[in-house]
Every structure is written in C-alpha cells, then in structure tokens.
Design an enzyme around this catalytic site. Structure first.
Site, mmCIF file in Angstrom:
data_model
loop_
_atom_site.group_PDB
_atom_site.id
_atom_site.type_symbol
_atom_site.label_atom_id
_atom_site.label_comp_id
_atom_site.label_asym_id
_atom_site.label_seq_id
_atom_site.Cartn_x
_atom_site.Cartn_y
_atom_site.Cartn_z
ATOM 1 N N HIS A 40 -64.870 -121.074 -98.718
ATOM 2 C CA HIS A 40 -63.536 -120.693 -98.905
ATOM 3 C C HIS A 40 -62.719 -121.422 -100.249
ATOM 4 C CE1 HIS A 40 -62.381 -119.255 -94.909
ATOM 5 N NE2 HIS A 40 -63.234 -120.159 -94.368
ATOM 6 N N HIS B 4 -69.807 -123.327 -95.281
ATOM 7 C CA HIS B 4 -68.866 -122.327 -95.132
ATOM 8 C C HIS B 4 -67.190 -122.883 -95.679
ATOM 9 C CE1 HIS B 4 -66.695 -119.600 -92.106
ATOM 10 N NE2 HIS B 4 -65.554 -120.551 -92.407
ATOM 11 N N GLU B 5 -66.928 -124.013 -95.546
ATOM 12 C CA GLU B 5 -65.824 -124.503 -96.050
ATOM 13 C C GLU B 5 -65.687 -124.530 -97.552
ATOM 14 O OE1 GLU B 5 -63.326 -124.456 -93.825
ATOM 15 O OE2 GLU B 5 -64.637 -124.533 -92.252
ATOM 16 N N GLY C 19 -64.157 -126.957 -89.010
ATOM 17 C CA GLY C 19 -63.859 -127.075 -90.250
ATOM 18 C C GLY C 19 -62.407 -126.495 -90.831
ATOM 19 N N GLN D 295 -57.145 -121.952 -96.353
ATOM 20 C CA GLN D 295 -56.665 -121.338 -94.889
ATOM 21 C C GLN D 295 -55.326 -121.789 -94.353
ATOM 22 O OE1 GLN D 295 -60.758 -122.825 -93.351
ATOM 23 N NE2 GLN D 295 -60.395 -121.069 -92.132
ATOM 24 N N CYS E 16 -64.797 -118.052 -88.027
ATOM 25 C CA CYS E 16 -63.942 -118.579 -88.840
ATOM 26 C C CYS E 16 -62.588 -118.633 -88.249
ATOM 27 C CB CYS E 16 -64.121 -117.654 -90.117
ATOM 28 S SG CYS E 16 -62.850 -118.350 -91.395
ATOM 29 N N LEU E 17 -61.576 -119.535 -88.346
ATOM 30 C CA LEU E 17 -60.179 -119.535 -87.803
ATOM 31 C C LEU E 17 -59.582 -118.624 -88.475
ATOM 32 C CD1 LEU E 17 -59.893 -123.389 -87.714
ATOM 33 C CD2 LEU E 17 -60.406 -121.959 -85.938
#
Length: 165
Positions: A135, A131-132, A46, A51, A89-90
């Site tokens: 953000h 999660h996304e 995701g 991000q 997480c990226l």
C-alpha cells in the site's frame, strides 16, 4: 481516539507512493492510535496510511489479538519461501484474490518512540506485512494476485465460515 474513514475502490490516493516520516510528532502518535482503532472496528488485520488518506509510510498490523505492530518507515530486508493464499483488503470490500507472498519476511521499521527495530513474521503475519507495505508504494493486491475470486467463490467461502460459528 477517532475512527478514520477508510478509502475504497477507485480513490486515487490508493495508487500513490507515500513519503517517509521525518519526525515523530504528537500528530503521528495520534494517527497510530486512530489507525489501530479503525482497523479493529473494521475487523481487519492491517491498515496503511493511504487507506486513511495519509500519504506517509506508516502501517499498523494486528494478526494476533493484543499484539500490535506499529511500523513507521518500514522496509522489508529479507524474504524467504513462498505461500499462496486468499487475501482481501479493507479498501476493496467484497473482493478476494489468490496471492503469492513470501512465507517469512524480516523488516526494519521505527516505533512510536523513534527507535529502529527488526521484526520477522511468518504465515499470516508475513502476508499482512507484505500487503500493507505494498500500500505504501501504491500497489493493491489485485495487481500481484494470481487470480481474483469469483463472486460465487466468495459467497461460498463466507457461507462456510459462518457455518463454523
């Protein structure tokens, strides 16, 4: 398509609340395509607007190869059950936490054609959606984690995953 730069760690944009997208423009369509390419290149499941430095309510998720969810102005409308599991997480490379999430979520969003739709996801897909969407409100998973994993736990986890290859 272009690979975008993923914002990491203490970049202040990651803590900001995103604004809704009022109109789907060619620029938004290009952003969706670039976000998918960037997510895949980084081996993520995701990616959210902030991000990649865009403070708009836009998310892409791909938990199953080839099944991409492009979510514009997504809103969770129903949560059910509980799952507790590992999350990374990226934007926080090298970190992992143990995070409680709903087992199943339903959300409403707009697609690239401007059509509203509803989707329900369970397990990893529910985790990725939550999660996304966090953000988009400036929330990173350590803020909702039960605990963060130690470097030793993470190292052991990666060693076990690589043994499976």
């Amino acid at each position: 398509m272009a690979k975008l730069t993923i914002r990491t760690d203490d970049d202040p944009i990651l803590g900001k609340v995103c604004k809704p997208i009022d109109k789907i423009t060619p620029r938004i369509l290009t952003l969706l395509d670039d976000m998918v390419e960037t997510m895949r290149h980084a081996s993520g499941v995701g990616l959210a607007g902030p991000q990649v430095g865009v403070l708009r309510r836009i998310v892409v998720v791909e938990c199953e190869p080839g099944v991409v969810y492009e979510l514009i102005n997504p809103v969770i409308t129903h949560r059910e059950g509980t799952q507790i599991g590992r999350e990374g997480c990226l934007s926080l490379p090298g970190q992992c936490g143990i995070v409680p999430r709903p087992m199943t979520v339903t959300l409403e969003a707009t697609n690239r054609k401007g059509e509203r739709f509803t989707v329900t996801g369970s397990g990893l897909l529910a985790r990725a959606f939550c999660h996304e969407l966090d953000h988009l409100d400036g929330v990173l998973y350590p803020a909702v984690a039960q605990r963060m994993m130690t470097p030793e736990e993470i190292e052991k986890l990666y060693a076990e995953e690589n043994d499976d290859d």
